[in-house]
Design a protein around this motif. Structure first.
Motif, mmCIF file in Angstrom:
data_model
loop_
_atom_site.group_PDB
_atom_site.id
_atom_site.type_symbol
_atom_site.label_atom_id
_atom_site.label_comp_id
_atom_site.label_asym_id
_atom_site.label_seq_id
_atom_site.Cartn_x
_atom_site.Cartn_y
_atom_site.Cartn_z
ATOM 1 N N VAL A 18 0.842 -1.196 0.000
ATOM 2 C CA VAL A 18 0.000 0.000 0.000
ATOM 3 C C VAL A 18 0.879 1.249 0.000
ATOM 4 N N LEU A 19 1.946 1.235 0.794
ATOM 5 C CA LEU A 19 2.860 2.380 0.834
ATOM 6 C C LEU A 19 3.600 2.555 -0.487
ATOM 7 N N ALA A 20 3.885 1.456 -1.183
ATOM 8 C CA ALA A 20 4.608 1.539 -2.457
ATOM 9 C C ALA A 20 3.798 2.286 -3.510
ATOM 10 N N TYR A 25 8.773 3.194 0.237
ATOM 11 C CA TYR A 25 9.273 1.826 0.192
ATOM 12 C C TYR A 25 9.864 1.461 1.545
ATOM 13 N N THR A 26 9.641 0.213 1.967
ATOM 14 C CA THR A 26 10.021 -0.236 3.293
ATOM 15 C C THR A 26 11.185 -1.216 3.190
ATOM 16 N N PHE A 27 12.215 -0.997 4.020
ATOM 17 C CA PHE A 27 13.393 -1.844 4.032
ATOM 18 C C PHE A 27 13.747 -2.246 5.454
ATOM 19 N N LYS A 77 13.534 -0.925 10.953
ATOM 20 C CA LYS A 77 12.832 -0.784 9.688
ATOM 21 C C LYS A 77 12.909 0.666 9.252
ATOM 22 N N ALA A 78 13.058 0.888 7.954
ATOM 23 C CA ALA A 78 13.086 2.243 7.409
ATOM 24 C C ALA A 78 12.042 2.359 6.304
ATOM 25 N N ILE A 79 11.246 3.428 6.374
ATOM 26 C CA ILE A 79 10.287 3.747 5.317
ATOM 27 C C ILE A 79 10.846 4.943 4.561
ATOM 28 N N VAL A 80 11.157 4.725 3.285
ATOM 29 C CA VAL A 80 11.840 5.723 2.466
ATOM 30 C C VAL A 80 10.867 6.249 1.417
ATOM 31 N N GLN A 81 10.710 7.567 1.362
ATOM 32 C CA GLN A 81 9.867 8.181 0.334
ATOM 33 C C GLN A 81 10.768 8.737 -0.755
ATOM 34 N N PHE A 91 10.428 -3.553 -5.910
ATOM 35 C CA PHE A 91 9.035 -3.576 -5.525
ATOM 36 C C PHE A 91 8.120 -3.735 -6.730
ATOM 37 N N GLN A 92 8.536 -3.251 -7.886
ATOM 38 C CA GLN A 92 7.724 -3.418 -9.081
ATOM 39 C C GLN A 92 7.643 -4.891 -9.477
ATOM 40 N N SER A 93 8.732 -5.641 -9.330
ATOM 41 C CA SER A 93 8.710 -7.063 -9.670
ATOM 42 C C SER A 93 7.932 -7.867 -8.648
ATOM 43 N N LEU A 94 7.902 -7.420 -7.392
ATOM 44 C CA LEU A 94 7.148 -8.127 -6.363
ATOM 45 C C LEU A 94 5.647 -7.903 -6.504
ATOM 46 N N GLU A 95 5.215 -6.794 -7.076
ATOM 47 C CA GLU A 95 3.799 -6.527 -7.233
ATOM 48 C C GLU A 95 3.141 -7.522 -8.183
#
Length: 99
Positions: A18-20, A25-27, A77-81, A91-95
């Motif tokens: 949802v964040l993506a 993006y979450t790492f 955990k880091a949430i990067v905008q 993340f595009q390949s995981l979707e």
């Protein structure tokens, strides 16, 4: 600390998908890494421009298996905008696997 040591792996969860969609993006990151190191590592590894970095220390949880008791590990955990319109290809390949 090397950029590959700062970013351990992407976090794959429903919330991270949802964040993506909102360019966040979450790492999972090294516990000693600070926001500047995380920003530099993401920009160097994924060739994007980072707007904001938020970090969270995920606390350990008690677990029990039979009579053995223990705790899970603590991790960071880091949430990067990133800038609007930029994406991280991992993340595009995981979707595509989500369905």
């Amino acid at each position: 600390m090397d950029h590959a040591q700062v970013i351990i792996r992407p976090v794959v969860s429903e919330k991270s998908y949802v964040l993506a969609t909102a360019d966040r993006y979450t790492f999972r990151v090294h516990p000693d890494a600070h926001k500047t190191q995380i920003r530099q590592a993401v920009e160097a590894l994924f060739d994007v421009h980072v707007v904001e970095v938020r970090t969270i220390s995920v606390k350990s949880k008690p677990k029990q298996r039979g009579v053995t008791r223990g705790r899970t590990r603590t991790w960071k955990k880091a949430i990067v905008q990133v800038r609007a319109g930029e994406t991280i290809q991992i993340f595009q390949s995981l979707e595509g696997l989500q369905t």
